[in-house]
Scaffold this motif. Structure first.
Motif, short mmCIF file in Angstrom:
data_model
loop_
_atom_site.label_atom_id
_atom_site.label_comp_id
_atom_site.label_asym_id
_atom_site.label_seq_id
_atom_site.Cartn_x
_atom_site.Cartn_y
_atom_site.Cartn_z
N ASP A 26 24.00 16.89 -2.06
CA ASP A 26 23.09 17.85 -1.45
C ASP A 26 21.83 17.94 -2.31
O ASP A 26 21.91 18.09 -3.53
CB ASP A 26 23.74 19.22 -1.36
N LEU A 27 20.67 17.83 -1.66
CA LEU A 27 19.38 17.91 -2.34
C LEU A 27 18.62 19.11 -1.78
O LEU A 27 17.80 19.00 -0.87
CB LEU A 27 18.59 16.61 -2.15
N ALA A 28 18.95 20.28 -2.32
CA ALA A 28 18.40 21.53 -1.80
C ALA A 28 16.88 21.58 -1.85
O ALA A 28 16.26 22.12 -0.93
CB ALA A 28 18.99 22.71 -2.57
N ASP A 29 16.28 20.99 -2.90
CA ASP A 29 14.82 21.10 -3.02
C ASP A 29 14.06 20.33 -1.95
O ASP A 29 12.88 20.60 -1.72
CB ASP A 29 14.34 20.72 -4.42
N ILE A 30 14.71 19.41 -1.26
CA ILE A 30 14.04 18.72 -0.14
C ILE A 30 14.79 18.95 1.18
O ILE A 30 14.53 18.28 2.17
CB ILE A 30 13.84 17.21 -0.41
N ALA A 31 15.73 19.90 1.19
CA ALA A 31 16.49 20.28 2.39
C ALA A 31 17.14 19.07 3.06
O ALA A 31 16.99 18.86 4.25
CB ALA A 31 15.62 21.05 3.37
N ASP A 41 0.81 -1.22 0.00
CA ASP A 41 0.00 0.00 0.00
C ASP A 41 0.84 1.27 0.00
O ASP A 41 0.50 2.27 0.65
CB ASP A 41 -0.98 0.03 1.18
N LEU A 42 1.95 1.25 -0.73
CA LEU A 42 2.81 2.42 -0.83
C LEU A 42 2.28 3.32 -1.95
O LEU A 42 1.60 2.86 -2.86
CB LEU A 42 4.25 2.01 -1.12
N GLU A 43 2.62 4.60 -1.87
CA GLU A 43 2.18 5.57 -2.87
C GLU A 43 3.40 6.16 -3.56
O GLU A 43 4.39 6.51 -2.89
CB GLU A 43 1.38 6.69 -2.22
N GLU A 44 3.33 6.30 -4.89
CA GLU A 44 4.43 6.92 -5.62
C GLU A 44 4.43 8.41 -5.35
O GLU A 44 3.37 9.04 -5.28
CB GLU A 44 4.31 6.65 -7.11
N GLY A 45 5.63 8.97 -5.19
CA GLY A 45 5.75 10.40 -4.92
C GLY A 45 6.94 11.01 -5.63
O GLY A 45 7.63 10.35 -6.40
N GLU A 46 7.16 12.26 -5.34
CA GLU A 46 8.22 13.04 -5.99
C GLU A 46 9.61 12.55 -5.61
O GLU A 46 9.82 12.01 -4.53
CB GLU A 46 8.10 14.51 -5.58
N ARG A 47 10.54 12.77 -6.54
CA ARG A 47 11.96 12.57 -6.30
C ARG A 47 12.66 13.90 -6.47
O ARG A 47 12.22 14.75 -7.23
CB ARG A 47 12.55 11.56 -7.30
N PRO A 48 13.79 14.10 -5.77
CA PRO A 48 14.52 15.36 -5.91
C PRO A 48 14.97 15.59 -7.35
O PRO A 48 15.30 14.64 -8.07
CB PRO A 48 15.73 15.18 -4.99
N ALA A 49 15.02 16.84 -7.75
CA ALA A 49 15.40 17.20 -9.12
C ALA A 49 16.78 16.65 -9.49
O ALA A 49 16.99 16.23 -10.62
CB ALA A 49 15.38 18.72 -9.27
N TRP A 51 10.30 6.78 -6.30
CA TRP A 51 10.29 6.71 -4.84
C TRP A 51 8.87 6.36 -4.42
O TRP A 51 7.89 6.93 -4.92
CB TRP A 51 10.68 8.04 -4.22
N LEU A 52 8.76 5.43 -3.47
CA LEU A 52 7.47 5.02 -2.93
C LEU A 52 7.39 5.44 -1.46
O LEU A 52 8.32 5.22 -0.69
CB LEU A 52 7.28 3.52 -3.08
N TYR A 53 6.25 6.01 -1.11
CA TYR A 53 6.07 6.63 0.20
C TYR A 53 5.12 5.83 1.08
O TYR A 53 4.17 5.22 0.60
CB TYR A 53 5.47 8.03 0.03
N SER A 54 5.38 5.90 2.38
CA SER A 54 4.48 5.40 3.41
C SER A 54 4.37 6.49 4.47
O SER A 54 5.41 6.97 4.96
CB SER A 54 5.02 4.12 4.03
N HIS A 71 13.14 3.24 -2.52
CA HIS A 71 13.63 3.88 -3.74
C HIS A 71 13.91 2.76 -4.73
O HIS A 71 14.63 1.81 -4.40
CB HIS A 71 14.91 4.66 -3.48
N ILE A 72 13.35 2.86 -5.92
CA ILE A 72 13.57 1.85 -6.96
C ILE A 72 14.35 2.51 -8.08
O ILE A 72 13.98 3.60 -8.53
CB ILE A 72 12.23 1.29 -7.48
N ILE A 73 15.45 1.86 -8.51
CA ILE A 73 16.24 2.40 -9.61
C ILE A 73 16.45 1.32 -10.66
O ILE A 73 16.50 0.13 -10.36
CB ILE A 73 17.60 2.97 -9.14
#
Length: 125
Positions: free
Chosen positions: A96-101, A25-33, A42-45, A52-54
């Protein structure tokens, strides 16, 4: 320290994504730019990206196409941990992933397993 995420390498991104979504029951979501050029998702809970699937084609020694790629460890105090690694002479690669701090350090254990230290802190300008 807490386990932050697991990264799964696979030839079948769509199949792995649907399996994890359906079974857990995971949900797909955003990944850093900064990493969107890498095929995957990326799958979220509960609002957190825990799987993270690559994509992988498998090549070379110890690069099986289907594998757990690395484990992410959620930590605090980026500067102190980086200084500790420097003091111990342990090599690492920063991201460093500035868009997600978030700031991340990748390091390898003896024998080769990859670890990712993840820190929730703003990236300096």
């Amino acid at each position: 320290m807490q386990i932050d995420h697991v990264t799964i390498r696979t030839r079948d991104i769509a199949g792995a994504r649907e399996f994890m979504r359906t079974v857990f029951d995971l949900e797909e979501g955003e990944r850093p730019a900064a990493i969107r050029h890498i095929p995957g998702c990326w799958l979220y809970s509960e609002g957190k990206p825990i799987v993270h699937i690559i994509g992988s084609h498998g090549a070379g020694q110890d690069r099986a196409a289907e594998a757990i790629d690395h484990v992410g460890l959620r930590m605090t105090d980026y500067a102190a941990f980086r200084a500790k690694l420097d003091c111990l002479g342990i090599r690492y690669s920063p991201m460093d992933l500035a868009d997600i701090a978030e700031r991340r350090l990748f390091l390898q254990m003896p024998g080769g397993p990859l670890l990712e230290a993840v820190f929730s802190e703003p990236v300096p300008a």
